[in-house]
Design a protein around this motif. Structure first.
Motif, short mmCIF file in Angstrom:
data_model
loop_
_atom_site.label_atom_id
_atom_site.label_comp_id
_atom_site.label_asym_id
_atom_site.label_seq_id
_atom_site.Cartn_x
_atom_site.Cartn_y
_atom_site.Cartn_z
N GLU A 29 2.16 -6.44 -11.10
CA GLU A 29 2.60 -5.23 -10.42
C GLU A 29 2.75 -4.10 -11.43
OE1 GLU A 29 6.09 -3.71 -7.40
OE2 GLU A 29 6.12 -5.76 -8.14
N ARG A 31 4.51 -0.82 -11.57
CA ARG A 31 5.52 -0.04 -10.86
C ARG A 31 5.47 1.45 -11.15
NH1 ARG A 31 10.80 -3.97 -10.68
NH2 ARG A 31 9.67 -5.75 -9.88
N ASP A 34 3.40 3.11 -8.11
CA ASP A 34 3.72 2.84 -6.71
C ASP A 34 3.77 4.15 -5.93
OD1 ASP A 34 3.91 0.20 -7.30
OD2 ASP A 34 6.09 0.11 -7.26
N ARG A 37 5.72 3.07 0.10
CA ARG A 37 5.87 1.64 0.35
C ARG A 37 4.73 0.83 -0.25
NH1 ARG A 37 6.56 0.28 6.26
NH2 ARG A 37 7.08 -1.72 5.33
N ARG A 39 2.52 -0.85 -3.01
CA ARG A 39 2.69 -1.35 -4.37
C ARG A 39 1.33 -1.40 -5.06
NH1 ARG A 39 8.06 -1.36 -5.29
NH2 ARG A 39 9.17 -2.34 -3.60
N CYS A 40 1.30 -1.01 -6.31
CA CYS A 40 0.07 -1.02 -7.09
C CYS A 40 0.02 -2.30 -7.91
CB CYS A 40 0.01 0.20 -8.00
SG CYS A 40 -1.48 0.23 -9.03
N TYR A 41 -1.10 -3.00 -7.83
CA TYR A 41 -1.31 -4.22 -8.61
C TYR A 41 -2.56 -4.06 -9.45
CZ TYR A 41 2.20 -6.61 -5.85
OH TYR A 41 3.37 -6.98 -5.27
N GLY A 55 3.94 -6.04 -0.28
CA GLY A 55 4.78 -6.41 -1.41
C GLY A 55 4.28 -7.63 -2.15
#
Length: 68
Positions: A29, A31, A34, A37, A39-41, A55
């Motif tokens: 992840e 952060r 982001d 809502r 989330r960046c992976y 999530g």
């Protein structure tokens, strides 16, 4: 003898039910990127980035290379 059979059976079940589309992907992840809502992976293996709203890490490899 039952332990050996159990280990072999467990190994075969892992091979059958593993998700081959993300076998080499290692999602982490990020952060700092982001958005609301989402989330960046980022994948540590192929370098791909993906956003999810669940999530959880993506289920598919986002790499553009055909070998993954």
């Amino acid at each position: 003898m039952f332990i050996v059979i159990g280990l072999i059976l467990a190994f075969v079940l892992v091979l059958v039910f593993s998700n081959r589309r993300t076998r080499n992907c290692r999602w982490r992840e990020n952060r700092t990127q982001d958005v609301g809502r989402a989330r960046c992976y980022r994948c540590m293996a192929c370098g791909a980035e993906a956003f999810t709203t669940s999530g959880k890490p993506p289920l598919d490899c986002q790499s553009k290379s055909p070998d993954l």
